[in-house]
Design an enzyme around this catalytic site. Structure first.
Site, PDB file in Angstrom:
ATOM      1  N   GLU A 154      -0.120  -7.130  12.747  1.00  0.00           N
ATOM      2  CA  GLU A 154      -0.036  -7.162  11.288  1.00  0.00           C
ATOM      3  C   GLU A 154       1.423  -6.896  10.889  1.00  0.00           C
ATOM      4  O   GLU A 154       1.942  -7.492   9.955  1.00  0.00           O
ATOM      5  CB  GLU A 154      -0.953  -6.048  10.778  1.00  0.00           C
ATOM      6  CG  GLU A 154      -1.268  -6.058   9.319  1.00  0.00           C
ATOM      7  CD  GLU A 154      -2.160  -4.876   8.950  1.00  0.00           C
ATOM      8  OE1 GLU A 154      -2.605  -4.127   9.862  1.00  0.00           O
ATOM      9  OE2 GLU A 154      -2.404  -4.681   7.751  1.00  0.00           O
TER      10      GLU A 154
ATOM     11  N   ASP B 175       0.762  -1.246   0.000  1.00  0.00           N
ATOM     12  CA  ASP B 175       0.000   0.000   0.000  1.00  0.00           C
ATOM     13  C   ASP B 175       0.802   1.312   0.000  1.00  0.00           C
ATOM     14  O   ASP B 175       0.934   1.961  -1.010  1.00  0.00           O
ATOM     15  CB  ASP B 175      -0.955   0.033   1.201  1.00  0.00           C
ATOM     16  CG  ASP B 175      -1.827  -1.216   1.287  1.00  0.00           C
ATOM     17  OD1 ASP B 175      -1.339  -2.314   1.002  1.00  0.00           O
ATOM     18  OD2 ASP B 175      -3.000  -1.090   1.650  1.00  0.00           O
TER      19      ASP B 175
HETATM   20  C1  DGY Z   1      -6.232  -1.923   3.376  1.00  0.00           C
HETATM   21  O1  DGY Z   1      -7.455  -1.774   3.509  1.00  0.00           O
HETATM   22  O2  DGY Z   1      -5.378  -1.238   3.955  1.00  0.00           O
HETATM   23  C2  DGY Z   1      -5.754  -3.021   2.527  1.00  0.00           C
HETATM   24  O3  DGY Z   1      -4.372  -3.128   2.536  1.00  0.00           O
HETATM   25  C3  DGY Z   1      -6.270  -2.908   1.120  1.00  0.00           C
HETATM   26  O4  DGY Z   1      -6.085  -4.149   0.566  1.00  0.00           O
END
Ligand code: DGY
Length: 448
Positions: free
Chosen positions: A414, A176
């Site tokens: 995470e 991301d």
């Molecule tokens: C999020 O919602 O941050 C995810 O990484 C998108 O896949």
């Protein structure tokens, strides 16, 4: 140092409990609240974890995901399985994939994520007990052609130049808010997307752990553009502003193609499929070799639209290691760099684990998502590659340090802060528990 035998037993129970509590019946939520649906590469790692508990359940995870495969072969990044009441933004209405002729009847997004699935399939087969071999072989045989088709999509629609490198369309296709995308995103003159309310920052209360609103404006605007092109790859390639040759994604495809070839006999693969896989594998290796920068010792991404290289020290630069390169010179250079101060060898790091972004980069942020933290799933991919390249001592250290990190944190974060080991992002993240389960099975028992 390795976690003690007692800790291992407790940790194993806790990892299994995370998977079981996130199990939604045949598919697994990526995390209980922040990510309540089925995510593509999460599911692949999750299947690796399930394989240690029940190989049939592991197969079901992948089989369910591939039911949402598009007719182009693309496996979508999210399958919105939890239904309309699940609180996640942006939901299916933002994607509106029904406008795409190739979309499946179920609701999905219109982009994809790195193809870890074949690695999962290979791992499932490796741990399948004798008594279940016939059943699992049959299921692998049924799924295999779909996985080949998925790889075919990446090798053709996502690489019309036949360069061996996969083109990514969106930061959500893997990492991301990695600084790798900063310049390409900054070039976009965003026409404000329609008004929206983020839900992620309600879950993760500390905004410094998540992408910014500046990022989100651009992520959502890009979704609007993809929608405008009805998710048609040819049209996207002609007109869309964000096209990047992603060396990490490409490296995962290389090792995934190798994994499918490894399974070819089990899957009774056709001669034609074997030939195609070999072709993609060779092309992928050659593509990565061309992106290797001898000066920095890293592989560099390429921004197709700007026609420029993306020179940043991030985990992705280790693409040759992730791809299991056969080039001894590249391997040696990368191993030296891996343990240098710019990466795992940073003296302030709590463990010698690979950060998502190097602390030597000015954009490094130790708490922020892909801009610095350590991600156990990336450590798992590195561990797997180093083991198969013959660096088993270094691989074992990565596994042991990762288990220490997870056990010490008291939660299946995470991602983790590299200096302190604090778990960040979503708690009880399924893929973190899954790779821990696999590591625990791979770790030799030691006395406490
Ligand atoms: C999020 O919602 O941050 C995810 O990484 C998108 O896949």
């Amino acid at each position: 140092m390795s976690v003690t035998a007692d800790t291992r037993v407790v940790l194993r129970d806790r990892t299994a409990a995370v998977l079981r509590s996130n199990d939604a019946g045949g598919w697994t939520k990526a995390s209980p609240n922040l990510y309540p649906h089925q995510w593509s590469w999460d599911s692949a790692f999750i299947a690796v974890g399930w394989a240690q508990l029940d190989v049939g359940r592991a197969m079901a995870e992948l089989e369910g995901l591939f039911e949402a495969q598009w007719s182009t072969g693309m496996v979508p990044h999210i399958v919105f399985r939890a239904g309309p009441d699940a609180r996640y933004f942006p939901g299916p209405e933002w994607w509106d994939c029904a406008i795409a002729p190739s979309a499946p009847p179920v609701q999905t997004t219109g982009i994809c994520q790195p193809p870890v699935h074949a690695l999962a399939l290979q791992r499932i087969w490796q741990v399948t007990p004798e008594a279940r071999r016939a059943e699992i072989r049959e299921r692998i045989q049924a799924l295999y052609p779909r996985v080949v088709k998925w790889h075919g999509y990446l090798a053709t629609q996502r690489d019309p130049e036949a360069s061996g490198l996969v083109t990514t369309y969106h930061p959500w296709e893997g990492t991301d808010n990695s600084p790798r995308w900063d310049r390409a995103l900054a070039r976009i003159e965003v026409v404000k997307p329609r008004p929206y309310t983020r839900l992620d920052t309600r879950q993760v209360k500390d905004p410094s752990q998540r992408p910014t609103n500046w990022d989100y404006d651009r992520y959502l605007w890009l979704v609007g553009q993809l929608r405008k092109y009805r998710y048609d790859d040819a049209q996207i390639y002609r007109q869309y502003p964000f096209l990047i040759k992603d060396v990490f994604f490409s490296a995962v495809l290389v090792s995934a193609n190798a994994a499918l070839l490894d399974l070819a006999d089990v899957a009774a693969a056709s001669a034609e499929d074997r030939q195609r896989l070999e072709g993609w594998l060779e092309r992928g290796r050659a593509g990565l070799a061309r992106c290797f920068d001898t000066e920095s010792g890293l592989c560099v991404d390429h921004d197709v639209r700007a026609d420029e290289e993306i020179r940043l020290r991030t985990f992705a630069g280790f693409a040759p290691l992730f791809a299991g390169t056969a080039d001894a010179g590249q391997r040696a250079a990368q191993m030296r760099l891996l343990d240098s101060e710019d990466f795992c060898g940073n003296p302030r790091f709590r463990w010698r684990l690979l950060p998502s972004t190097s602390p030597a980069e000015s954009v490094f942020q130790p708490r922020n998502y892909w801009r610095g933290p350590v991600w156990p799933v990336i450590s798992w991919l590195l561990w797997r590659s180093l083991s198969s390249l013959g660096y088993s001592d270094r691989a074992d250290e990565i596994r042991d340090d990762s288990l220490d990190q997870i056990a010490g944190a008291g939660d299946f974060g995470e991602y983790f802060e590299p200096f302190t080991g604090e778990p960040l992002g979503s708690p009880r993240q399924s893929w973190t528990a899954a790779v821990a389960l696999d590591w625990l099975a791979a770790e030799p028992a030691r006395a406490s």
